[in-house]
Design a protein around this motif. Structure first.
Motif, PDB file in Angstrom:
ATOM      1  N   ILE A  24      68.607 -28.659 -43.354  1.00 53.82           N
ATOM      2  CA  ILE A  24      69.389 -27.640 -44.047  1.00 53.82           C
ATOM      3  C   ILE A  24      68.461 -26.625 -44.712  1.00 53.82           C
ATOM      4  CG2 ILE A  24      70.934 -27.297 -46.032  1.00 53.82           C
ATOM      5  CD1 ILE A  24      72.281 -29.971 -45.137  1.00 53.82           C
ATOM      6  N   SER A  25      67.386 -27.109 -45.303  1.00 54.32           N
ATOM      7  CA  SER A  25      66.396 -26.194 -45.902  1.00 54.32           C
ATOM      8  C   SER A  25      65.774 -25.305 -44.844  1.00 54.32           C
ATOM      9  CB  SER A  25      65.315 -26.987 -46.629  1.00 54.32           C
ATOM     10  OG  SER A  25      65.851 -27.678 -47.729  1.00 54.32           O
ATOM     11  N   PHE A  26      65.463 -25.893 -43.691  1.00 49.77           N
ATOM     12  CA  PHE A  26      64.868 -25.104 -42.601  1.00 49.77           C
ATOM     13  C   PHE A  26      65.803 -23.978 -42.171  1.00 49.77           C
ATOM     14  CE2 PHE A  26      65.213 -24.517 -37.969  1.00 49.77           C
ATOM     15  CZ  PHE A  26      64.079 -23.724 -37.772  1.00 49.77           C
ATOM     16  N   TYR A  27      67.047 -24.319 -41.906  1.00 56.50           N
ATOM     17  CA  TYR A  27      67.994 -23.300 -41.438  1.00 56.50           C
ATOM     18  C   TYR A  27      68.179 -22.194 -42.462  1.00 56.50           C
ATOM     19  CZ  TYR A  27      69.454 -26.010 -37.335  1.00 56.50           C
ATOM     20  OH  TYR A  27      69.490 -26.663 -36.138  1.00 56.50           O
ATOM     21  N   ASN A  28      68.269 -22.565 -43.712  1.00 55.57           N
ATOM     22  CA  ASN A  28      68.467 -21.545 -44.744  1.00 55.57           C
ATOM     23  C   ASN A  28      67.227 -20.672 -44.916  1.00 55.57           C
ATOM     24  OD1 ASN A  28      71.120 -22.240 -45.286  1.00 55.57           O
ATOM     25  ND2 ASN A  28      70.585 -23.690 -46.888  1.00 55.57           N
TER      26      ASN A  28
ATOM     27  N   ILE B 263      72.916 -36.270 -34.217  1.00 55.36           N
ATOM     28  CA  ILE B 263      72.910 -35.015 -34.974  1.00 55.36           C
ATOM     29  C   ILE B 263      71.508 -34.418 -34.997  1.00 55.36           C
ATOM     30  CG2 ILE B 263      73.228 -33.989 -37.261  1.00 55.36           C
ATOM     31  CD1 ILE B 263      75.425 -36.041 -37.778  1.00 55.36           C
ATOM     32  N   ASN B 264      70.529 -35.262 -35.256  1.00 52.83           N
ATOM     33  CA  ASN B 264      69.146 -34.800 -35.351  1.00 52.83           C
ATOM     34  C   ASN B 264      68.638 -34.285 -34.002  1.00 52.83           C
ATOM     35  OD1 ASN B 264      66.882 -34.617 -37.278  1.00 52.83           O
ATOM     36  ND2 ASN B 264      65.848 -35.966 -35.822  1.00 52.83           N
ATOM     37  N   ASP B 265      68.983 -35.009 -32.935  1.00 52.89           N
ATOM     38  CA  ASP B 265      68.549 -34.588 -31.597  1.00 52.89           C
ATOM     39  C   ASP B 265      69.149 -33.237 -31.234  1.00 52.89           C
ATOM     40  OD1 ASP B 265      67.087 -36.881 -31.330  1.00 52.89           O
ATOM     41  OD2 ASP B 265      68.533 -37.919 -30.043  1.00 52.89           O
ATOM     42  N   ALA B 266      70.392 -33.009 -31.645  1.00 56.58           N
ATOM     43  CA  ALA B 266      71.035 -31.720 -31.358  1.00 56.58           C
ATOM     44  C   ALA B 266      70.308 -30.574 -32.046  1.00 56.58           C
ATOM     45  CB  ALA B 266      72.498 -31.766 -31.798  1.00 56.58           C
ATOM     46  N   GLN B 267      69.818 -30.826 -33.257  1.00 50.48           N
ATOM     47  CA  GLN B 267      69.064 -29.775 -33.969  1.00 50.48           C
ATOM     48  C   GLN B 267      67.734 -29.512 -33.256  1.00 50.48           C
ATOM     49  OE1 GLN B 267      71.190 -28.626 -36.135  1.00 50.48           O
ATOM     50  NE2 GLN B 267      72.374 -30.508 -35.786  1.00 50.48           N
ATOM     51  N   LYS B 268      67.067 -30.567 -32.849  1.00 49.03           N
ATOM     52  CA  LYS B 268      65.783 -30.392 -32.169  1.00 49.03           C
ATOM     53  C   LYS B 268      65.959 -29.660 -30.842  1.00 49.03           C
ATOM     54  CE  LYS B 268      63.274 -34.284 -34.175  1.00 49.03           C
ATOM     55  NZ  LYS B 268      62.545 -35.550 -33.926  1.00 49.03           N
ATOM     56  N   GLU B 269      67.046 -29.999 -30.145  1.00 51.96           N
ATOM     57  CA  GLU B 269      67.315 -29.323 -28.875  1.00 51.96           C
ATOM     58  C   GLU B 269      67.540 -27.830 -29.097  1.00 51.96           C
ATOM     59  OE1 GLU B 269      70.620 -29.406 -25.251  1.00 51.96           O
ATOM     60  OE2 GLU B 269      70.617 -30.975 -26.784  1.00 51.96           O
ATOM     61  N   LYS B 270      68.226 -27.499 -30.180  1.00 52.27           N
ATOM     62  CA  LYS B 270      68.506 -26.101 -30.500  1.00 52.27           C
ATOM     63  C   LYS B 270      67.202 -25.345 -30.781  1.00 52.27           C
ATOM     64  CE  LYS B 270      72.034 -25.881 -33.062  1.00 52.27           C
ATOM     65  NZ  LYS B 270      72.887 -25.932 -34.273  1.00 52.27           N
TER      66      LYS B 270
ATOM     67  N   GLU C 110      78.810 -28.092 -37.270  1.00 49.58           N
ATOM     68  CA  GLU C 110      78.652 -28.741 -35.972  1.00 49.58           C
ATOM     69  C   GLU C 110      78.953 -30.236 -36.007  1.00 49.58           C
ATOM     70  OE1 GLU C 110      75.188 -28.006 -33.682  1.00 49.58           O
ATOM     71  OE2 GLU C 110      76.124 -26.159 -32.984  1.00 49.58           O
ATOM     72  N   ILE C 111      79.095 -30.807 -37.201  1.00 51.08           N
ATOM     73  CA  ILE C 111      79.292 -32.257 -37.286  1.00 51.08           C
ATOM     74  C   ILE C 111      80.524 -32.732 -36.514  1.00 51.08           C
ATOM     75  CG2 ILE C 111      79.840 -34.148 -38.889  1.00 51.08           C
ATOM     76  CD1 ILE C 111      77.836 -32.914 -40.843  1.00 51.08           C
ATOM     77  N   PRO C 112      81.701 -32.089 -36.660  1.00 47.71           N
ATOM     78  CA  PRO C 112      82.847 -32.541 -35.857  1.00 47.71           C
ATOM     79  C   PRO C 112      82.583 -32.469 -34.355  1.00 47.71           C
ATOM     80  CG  PRO C 112      83.588 -31.131 -37.643  1.00 47.71           C
ATOM     81  CD  PRO C 112      82.098 -31.027 -37.604  1.00 47.71           C
ATOM     82  N   LYS C 113      82.023 -31.339 -33.898  1.00 45.89           N
ATOM     83  CA  LYS C 113      81.740 -31.193 -32.470  1.00 45.89           C
ATOM     84  C   LYS C 113      80.732 -32.239 -32.006  1.00 45.89           C
ATOM     85  CE  LYS C 113      79.091 -27.822 -31.041  1.00 45.89           C
ATOM     86  NZ  LYS C 113      78.598 -26.468 -30.694  1.00 45.89           N
TER      87      LYS C 113
ATOM     88  N   LEU D 239      60.511 -29.199 -35.426  1.00 46.41           N
ATOM     89  CA  LEU D 239      60.619 -30.170 -34.335  1.00 46.41           C
ATOM     90  C   LEU D 239      60.272 -31.587 -34.784  1.00 46.41           C
ATOM     91  CD1 LEU D 239      59.010 -28.007 -31.502  1.00 46.41           C
ATOM     92  CD2 LEU D 239      61.434 -28.473 -31.892  1.00 46.41           C
ATOM     93  N   THR D 240      59.707 -31.727 -35.972  1.00 49.09           N
ATOM     94  CA  THR D 240      59.357 -33.059 -36.496  1.00 49.09           C
ATOM     95  C   THR D 240      60.322 -33.531 -37.582  1.00 49.09           C
ATOM     96  OG1 THR D 240      57.895 -32.157 -38.206  1.00 49.09           O
ATOM     97  CG2 THR D 240      56.925 -32.583 -36.022  1.00 49.09           C
ATOM     98  N   LEU D 241      61.323 -32.719 -37.922  1.00 50.71           N
ATOM     99  CA  LEU D 241      62.211 -33.051 -39.038  1.00 50.71           C
ATOM    100  C   LEU D 241      63.169 -34.188 -38.688  1.00 50.71           C
ATOM    101  CD1 LEU D 241      63.165 -29.485 -40.348  1.00 50.71           C
ATOM    102  CD2 LEU D 241      61.362 -31.019 -41.171  1.00 50.71           C
ATOM    103  N   ALA D 242      63.554 -34.966 -39.731  1.00 48.78           N
ATOM    104  CA  ALA D 242      64.497 -36.073 -39.517  1.00 48.78           C
ATOM    105  C   ALA D 242      65.560 -36.136 -40.602  1.00 48.78           C
ATOM    106  CB  ALA D 242      63.740 -37.405 -39.453  1.00 48.78           C
ATOM    107  N   LYS D 243      65.262 -35.611 -41.786  1.00 53.34           N
ATOM    108  CA  LYS D 243      66.203 -35.724 -42.899  1.00 53.34           C
ATOM    109  C   LYS D 243      67.233 -34.597 -42.875  1.00 53.34           C
ATOM    110  CE  LYS D 243      62.936 -37.867 -46.139  1.00 53.34           C
ATOM    111  NZ  LYS D 243      62.265 -37.700 -47.452  1.00 53.34           N
ATOM    112  N   HIS D 244      68.457 -34.947 -43.334  1.00 48.14           N
ATOM    113  CA  HIS D 244      69.511 -33.928 -43.444  1.00 48.14           C
ATOM    114  C   HIS D 244      69.023 -32.738 -44.258  1.00 48.14           C
ATOM    115  CE1 HIS D 244      72.103 -37.196 -42.264  1.00 48.14           C
ATOM    116  NE2 HIS D 244      71.993 -37.810 -43.414  1.00 48.14           N
ATOM    117  N   SER D 245      68.529 -33.047 -45.436  1.00 52.35           N
ATOM    118  CA  SER D 245      68.186 -31.988 -46.385  1.00 52.35           C
ATOM    119  C   SER D 245      67.076 -31.102 -45.840  1.00 52.35           C
ATOM    120  CB  SER D 245      67.761 -32.594 -47.725  1.00 52.35           C
ATOM    121  OG  SER D 245      66.749 -33.570 -47.540  1.00 52.35           O
TER     122      SER D 245
END
Length: 915
Positions: free
Chosen positions: A421-425, A361-368, A578-581, A412-418
């Motif tokens: 989510i804060s970044f995206y918002n 999940i984390n790698d997918a966010q970094k790739e994005k 994106e979690i299901p995908k 690009l250095t983030l690892a935590k869920h929260s």
């Protein structure tokens, strides 16, 4: 008459008064003494003051409301004390002097009289299973029935007085030998009375968890430990009070007196903690156990309806539906399948799979986010345009690219869920106006270009006719809208059947839009030069009508939208949705690369399901656990977003999260199930309590070591209950022997009552004839009946499966001795608890977990396991733990080798010795 007898009569008079005026809540004890040097007299209640209402239930026994019972004219704040208060705890220590911790400091307490009792009789006002302590008498006055105990003592005292008077009157006629005989008879009668009282303590007269409002000091300590301070595991052998302690712990943690322990709590906490709809949830592995416990929970004032007392199997499906992870209509994103275990069951495997998925999940966010910083992508956005107005817009868009790169570097250095989510918002809120303007410009431009192109097509009748026929003949008469790019955020229109010119024109317009988008992207990205087959056919027909050089700005805008605006759609789109995908891609790639985590069946199922949406229960538990962990993290990092978001994941979690999570028979649940159930504790409280006995695990998926759970939740603490109350010492000796044989460590539990030679021995009978064995069982049942008479205990016979339940029950009905004694037979298929008190209930061995009986029989124990010898130890351990006093076993042939070490414990005899 002794002081204890006076207190006993006083208590009985009070209990009869309770019945007479129908108090909403009856007392469970009494204490008298000095409190802070002032005289006090208090009746002990479960709750601080009677609730003045009772639950109203539906036909299934579920609480559906309350009804007033009127004012309580007997109990007030001044003459009562709550069992779980600090004063109640101090009184429980019995007679003597001490200090107890009150909210305003330590208070001196001296107790002259202390009594506790349970199971207050519904009709006669008789206290049961209790004791009375007074300062003037050293020995506690104990009783199983206070009324019967007093009657027995009065009768013995009267007889004693009569004998003494007779001796004095005719002393010359009484030899010393006669006097001695009188004393021996008197002593013998007292011993018989004591024996009957002792045996009565073990009688289970209904198939339900006994209501015991009083815990011993070890149970009490566990009940009050780790208050909102992480998971607690209550470990204990058979009859040690695990479930009772667990139920009382719920009451303790969710009642106002908890404030004496915690101090003042915030309004947010009290709103959750003191509202039963929000405060607790209780898990049982089966519906039968859930129903079995309901009455004991209701007695504790817990509204034990089926929304709060659950099985995980049923709640899992509810949560999957409510969170949108399954949809019976669309079959998206997942379909649940009852496959065999996908993953190996150890904690190490669980943690490995969870870690891999979270990394995916984390790698997918970094790739994005990395794509925003890709030189190749940015280079395409810097392609100069020939038209002045278009070039101005392109440069303005490139300025925003720089801003967005600066605003996203740290991600690009983030690892935590929260944190993600804060970044995206935050990213969305910063650039929302730009994205809205961009989307409007794209929409306006594509609408204009497509409409202009369509007008030119319609001016050419031959071309229009060809396009119309091409569309109508596509896919056997069913016309579908072209699917837009998956990242463009536009809705896909449903299938349409053209039934008129207007619909057809709209479909043509939609096809043109899709083609123009592809051409626009191709105009600035030479590598993206392929058109879909449909777009290619359409393009070849209308190419002369298109000015492709004017599509470049649209191409840049669409390219920007695909990579930059995508990141700006917020956390729900980019993370939650994106979690299901991502799980599907995780299974398709990462699981195959880490095949050691999969069982053989799991590896096959994984490969077979790669192109499908099916998941099994383990996968569902993993996905729910990850989602709920994200929700918990959000509560701590962004409470406003946690409370305000209407995303299904958060809405579902807010609804199901409870202050207190309780899990009974926890060893029957898998590690995956325990992990996700534990996330349901509201992050404000972090209170999870598990209760179980590792030796009573009756499922192959069940947890095998508390250490496994502690690997997932390292802060979890194991506390042991060691005093067994349910069984006699003779029965508990069998359990200890099995425990030590299987686990190769000494059993920690020990009997409350010391072994008594008069306690019934465990019996055995061996025969290959059903009639011989069943006749032997019937004879033993009649013995029990003769001993108890009107107090006939519950009797159960355990057999191999439900087919045997029906067959054996039918055979037992043929024995006239049972019918003549008024003893019925109930075939409890699928574990249904049938019949009244004087029924012998026949159960399949798989459904006996958690039940309690006065007498238990095994039929053909050597045939129960289908050749799996290790299971025989487990069956007899769990089975004998259901018995309080009597245990009888039959074998078809002989002791199986796996339990031959138990042979010296069983006797080939009867129980008449205790008559």
């Amino acid at each position: 008459m002794s002081d204890q007898i006076k207190v006993a009569e006083f208590i009985l008079d009070h209990l009869r008064h309770e019945k007479g005026i129908r108090v909403p809540e009856e007392s469970i004890g009494y204490a008298k003494g000095q409190l802070n040097n002032k005289e006090f007299s208090r009746w002990i209640l479960r709750h601080p003051k009677s609730n003045n209402f009772v639950f109203v239930r539906d036909i299934h026994g579920n609480p559906i409301g309350t009804v007033s019972t009127g004012s309580n004219v007997l109990y007030t704040e001044s003459n009562t004390v709550y069992r779980d208060s600090e004063l109640g705890l101090s009184l429980k220590k019995g007679i003597g002097s001490r200090f107890y911790k009150a909210p305003n400091g330590d208070i001196a307490l001296h107790v002259d009289i202390y009594s506790q009792y349970t199971g207050v009789d519904d009709f006669g006002g008789d206290a049961r299973n209790g004791m009375i302590q007074t300062e003037v008498q050293e020995k506690d006055f104990t009783f199983s029935s206070l009324y019967q105990k007093l009657e027995e003592l009065k009768r013995l005292e009267d007889k004693h007085d009569e004998l003494e008077a007779l001796i004095l009157e005719k002393e010359e006629d009484f030899s010393e030998e006669a006097k001695k005989l009188v004393e021996e008879l008197e002593q013998n009668e007292a011993e018989i009375s004591e024996l009957k009282s002792r045996i009565t303590k073990y009688i289970a007269q209904e198939v339900a968890l006994r209501d015991n409002p009083h815990l011993d000091e070890y149970q009490e300590e566990i009940k009050r430990s780790r208050v909102f301070d992480g998971p607690l595991i209550i470990n204990g052998g058979p009859g040690t009070g695990k479930t009772t302690s667990l139920i009382q712990r719920i009451t303790y943690l969710t009642s106002p007196t908890i404030l004496e322990k915690t101090g003042e709590l915030s309004k947010e906490k009290t709103d959750i903690l003191f509202n039963q709809k929000k405060s607790w949830i209780f898990f049982s592995p089966t519906d039968l156990l859930r129903d079995y416990l309901a009455n004991a929970m209701i007695a504790e004032g817990l509204d034990a309806d089926k929304n709060r007392v659950r099985t995980w199997d049923s709640l899992r499906m509810v949560l999957l539906r409510e969170s949108g992870l399954i949809n019976t209509e669309t079959k998206k994103p997942f379909v649940i399948k009852q496959w065999a275990s996908y993953f190996h069951t150890s904690a190490d495997i669980y943690l490995t799979v969870q870690k891999l998925f979270l990394k995916h999940i984390n790698d997918a966010q970094k790739e994005k986010v990395n794509r925003i910083h890709s030189d190749d992508i940015v280079k395409k956005l810097r392609t100069p345009l020939d038209f002045k107005d278009a070039e101005i817009k392109r440069k303005a868009l490139n300025n925003e690219v720089t801003r967005m790169q600066d605003a996203s570097k740290y991600a690009l250095t983030l690892a935590k869920h929260s944190d993600w989510i804060s970044f995206y918002n935050n990213f969305r809120s910063t650039f929302i106006e730009l994205f809205n303007t961009l989307n409007k410009d794209i929409r306006d431009q594509i609408n204009t270009d497509a409409s202009l192109l369509q007008v030119n097509i319609e001016r050419n009748p031959e071309l229009y006719e060809w396009i119309k026929n091409w569309i109508l003949n596509d896919n056997s008469g069913t016309v579908t809208e072209p699917e837009p790019d998956e990242d463009d955020g536009e809705e896909i229109e449903p299938e349409i059947k053209p039934e008129g010119t207007i619909d057809l024109r709209r479909i043509i317009n939609s096809r043109l839009k899709a083609m123009l988008k592809s051409l626009a992207i191709r105009s600035i990205d030479a590598t993206n030069n392929k058109l879909s087959d449909k777009n290619k056919v359409l393009y070849e027909k209308v190419t002369s009508l298109i000015k492709e050089d004017k599509l470049q700005l649209l191409g840049i805008q669409l390219y920007f939208k695909k990579y930059f605006e995508l990141v700006g759609r917020g956390a729900e789109y980019n993370y939650f949705d994106e979690i299901p995908k991502l799980y599907k891609s995780f299974r398709r790639t990462k699981l195959k690369e880490n095949g050691r985590v999969l069982t053989d069946k799991g590896f096959v199922a994984c490969n077979d399901s790669i192109s499908r949406d099916s998941i099994n229960y383990q996968e569902a538990d993993l996905i729910l656990c990850v989602i709920f962990d994200i929700c918990r993290a959000l509560y701590s990092s962004d409470k406003k977003y946690f409370n305000d978001s209407d995303h299904l994941y958060l809405a579902t979690y807010r609804d199901i999260a409870k202050a207190v999570v309780a899990i009974d028979e926890a060893t029957d649940f898998s590690l995956w199930e325990l992990a996700v159930m534990s996330t349901l504790s509201h992050p404000l409280f972090n209170s999870v309590t598990l209760a179980g006995d590792l030796m009573q695990r009756m499922t192959t998926k069940g947890i095998q070591s508390w250490a496994d759970y502690q690997k997932i939740y390292p802060e979890a603490e194991v506390q042991d209950l060691i005093i067994a109350y349910r069984q006699t010492a003779k029965l508990l000796k069998i359990a200890s022997s099995i425990y030590e044989k299987i686990l190769d460590v000494p059993a920690k539990f020990k009997p409350f009552h010391e072994e008594d030679v008069r306690d019934p021995e465990p019996l055995v009978y061996i025969s290959d004839e059903d009639d011989d064995k069943l006749r032997w069982v019937v004879d033993r049942i009649i013995e029990i009946h003769n001993l108890y008479g009107t107090s006939f205990p519950t009797v159960a016979l355990f057999v191999k499966n439900d087919n045997e339940v029906v067959r054996i029950a039918k055979l037992l009905k043929n024995y006239s001795a049972l019918e003549e004694s008024g003893i019925g037979i109930s075939a409890c298929v699928q574990g249904q608890i049938l019949g009244n008190q004087e029924h012998v209930r026949v159960f399949s061995i798989e459904y006996i977990k958690g039940l309690e009986f006065g007498a238990v029989f095994f039929h053909d124990l050597d045939q129960l396991s289908d050749g799996e010898q290790d299971l025989i130890n487990k069956f007899i351990y769990v089975g004998l733990s259901r018995a309080n006093l009597f245990l009888g076993v039959t074998f078809m042939y002989d002791y199986p080798e796996s339990i031959s070490y138990l042979k010296p414990i069983f006797k080939e005899s009867n129980w008449k010795i205790i008559n």
